[in-house]
Design an enzyme around this catalytic site. Sequence first.
Site, PDB file in Angstrom:
ATOM      1  N   HIS A  37       0.833  -1.213   0.000  1.00  0.00           N
ATOM      2  CA  HIS A  37       0.000   0.000   0.000  1.00  0.00           C
ATOM      3  C   HIS A  37       0.868   1.263   0.000  1.00  0.00           C
ATOM      4  O   HIS A  37       0.612   2.213  -0.751  1.00  0.00           O
ATOM      5  CB  HIS A  37      -0.879   0.045   1.260  1.00  0.00           C
ATOM      6  CG  HIS A  37      -1.870  -1.072   1.369  1.00  0.00           C
ATOM      7  ND1 HIS A  37      -1.792  -2.047   2.341  1.00  0.00           N
ATOM      8  CD2 HIS A  37      -2.981  -1.361   0.648  1.00  0.00           C
ATOM      9  CE1 HIS A  37      -2.813  -2.878   2.215  1.00  0.00           C
ATOM     10  NE2 HIS A  37      -3.547  -2.500   1.201  1.00  0.00           N
ATOM     11  N   GLY A 145      -2.655  -1.142  -7.262  1.00  0.00           N
ATOM     12  CA  GLY A 145      -1.543  -2.087  -7.310  1.00  0.00           C
ATOM     13  C   GLY A 145      -1.751  -3.187  -8.336  1.00  0.00           C
ATOM     14  O   GLY A 145      -2.860  -3.672  -8.539  1.00  0.00           O
TER      15      GLY A 145
HETATM   16  P1  AMP Z   1      -6.621  -3.479  -0.535  1.00  0.00           P
HETATM   17  O1  AMP Z   1      -6.419  -2.751   0.755  1.00  0.00           O
HETATM   18  O2  AMP Z   1      -6.262  -4.923  -0.491  1.00  0.00           O
HETATM   19  O3  AMP Z   1      -7.970  -3.208  -1.158  1.00  0.00           O
HETATM   20  O4  AMP Z   1      -5.569  -2.843  -1.539  1.00  0.00           O
HETATM   21  C1  AMP Z   1      -5.538  -1.458  -1.777  1.00  0.00           C
HETATM   22  C2  AMP Z   1      -4.586  -1.183  -2.919  1.00  0.00           C
HETATM   23  O5  AMP Z   1      -3.292  -1.661  -2.587  1.00  0.00           O
HETATM   24  C3  AMP Z   1      -4.998  -1.896  -4.217  1.00  0.00           C
HETATM   25  O6  AMP Z   1      -4.751  -1.044  -5.311  1.00  0.00           O
HETATM   26  C4  AMP Z   1      -4.088  -3.085  -4.219  1.00  0.00           C
HETATM   27  O7  AMP Z   1      -3.824  -3.583  -5.519  1.00  0.00           O
HETATM   28  C5  AMP Z   1      -2.838  -2.514  -3.605  1.00  0.00           C
HETATM   29  N1  AMP Z   1      -1.988  -3.580  -3.063  1.00  0.00           N
HETATM   30  C6  AMP Z   1      -2.334  -4.530  -2.158  1.00  0.00           C
HETATM   31  N2  AMP Z   1      -1.309  -5.370  -1.940  1.00  0.00           N
HETATM   32  C7  AMP Z   1      -0.290  -4.945  -2.735  1.00  0.00           C
HETATM   33  C8  AMP Z   1       1.047  -5.418  -2.987  1.00  0.00           C
HETATM   34  N3  AMP Z   1       1.545  -6.486  -2.371  1.00  0.00           N
HETATM   35  N4  AMP Z   1       1.800  -4.733  -3.867  1.00  0.00           N
HETATM   36  C9  AMP Z   1       1.302  -3.636  -4.521  1.00  0.00           C
HETATM   37  N5  AMP Z   1       0.062  -3.151  -4.328  1.00  0.00           N
HETATM   38  C10 AMP Z   1      -0.719  -3.798  -3.448  1.00  0.00           C
END
Ligand code: AMP
Length: 274
Positions: A37, A145
Amino acid sequence: MQVVEHPQEMAERARAIRAQGQRIGFVPTMGFLHAGHTSLMDLARARCDVLVASIYVNPLQFAPHEDLDRYPRDPVGDARKCAEHGVDLLFMPDSLYPPGHATRVEVRGVTDRLCGASRPHFFGGVATVVARLFGIVQPQLAVFGEKDYQQLLVIRRMAEDLALGVEVLGGPLVRDTDGVALSSRNAYLSPADRARAASLSRALFGMQRRWRAGDRDVARLIAEAEAAIDADRLDYLELLDAESLAPLGDPARPARAFVAAFYGATRLIDNVGL
Ligand code: AMP
């Protein structure tokens, strides 16, 4: 950094920022933040004047049997990480939708396979919440991401189709030292399952190695990767066109490998460009 809790206040702030000619960058999340994140915050920070991050666990994208109620939370730690990574406004609404909310955003085509097929409610929920967040935060730039690669394509398609005026930028997937893709859901794993989960990225990188050596026998690449995966249940393992997410036609086009697998009730996803 300031914390904003109410959608209306967030929208008023955003309007004022834009009226001053400033560019708003936005990183939406569901919290329990990790280095994946914060890498998106760093990317956005360098490309905007005012950086907004949001934390909202969106009920619309969870099916009744999924992990909405036990989704991990750490509001204090999250706020500290946001501040450390240059966030100006942290939008943390208790509730996001207005009374009588009845609109769903449906993105077709790119949602046909992978998570769109195994979680039919999912991308409708994601597109709907992101559309509403874009309406409130009014960003010129939003960073998502590549960890959720299909989601990135869905949001890009939506932003273009609905002329939302938001540039959608993808950030590279961030991994732990053992290759496991960082995910808030890794917190659910027992130490034994956490170790087994490293087989997912190992299998994907194995495919990547073979592909780069010129191997185009997709059925065999998948069979071998599947044999290398140690999970309770494989949800999908596919090698697809990286732009359309359709089955590979022209071998000269960019390809990407995708996996989703269960460890107990915990579902993990990963992908690599070939
Ligand atoms: P989430 O909190 O899981 O909804 O993720 C929020 C944002 O963080 C989304 O755009 C995800 O794709 C990104 N994200 C989550 N995990 C990762 C990671 N390991 N590497 C890069 N981006 C990430």
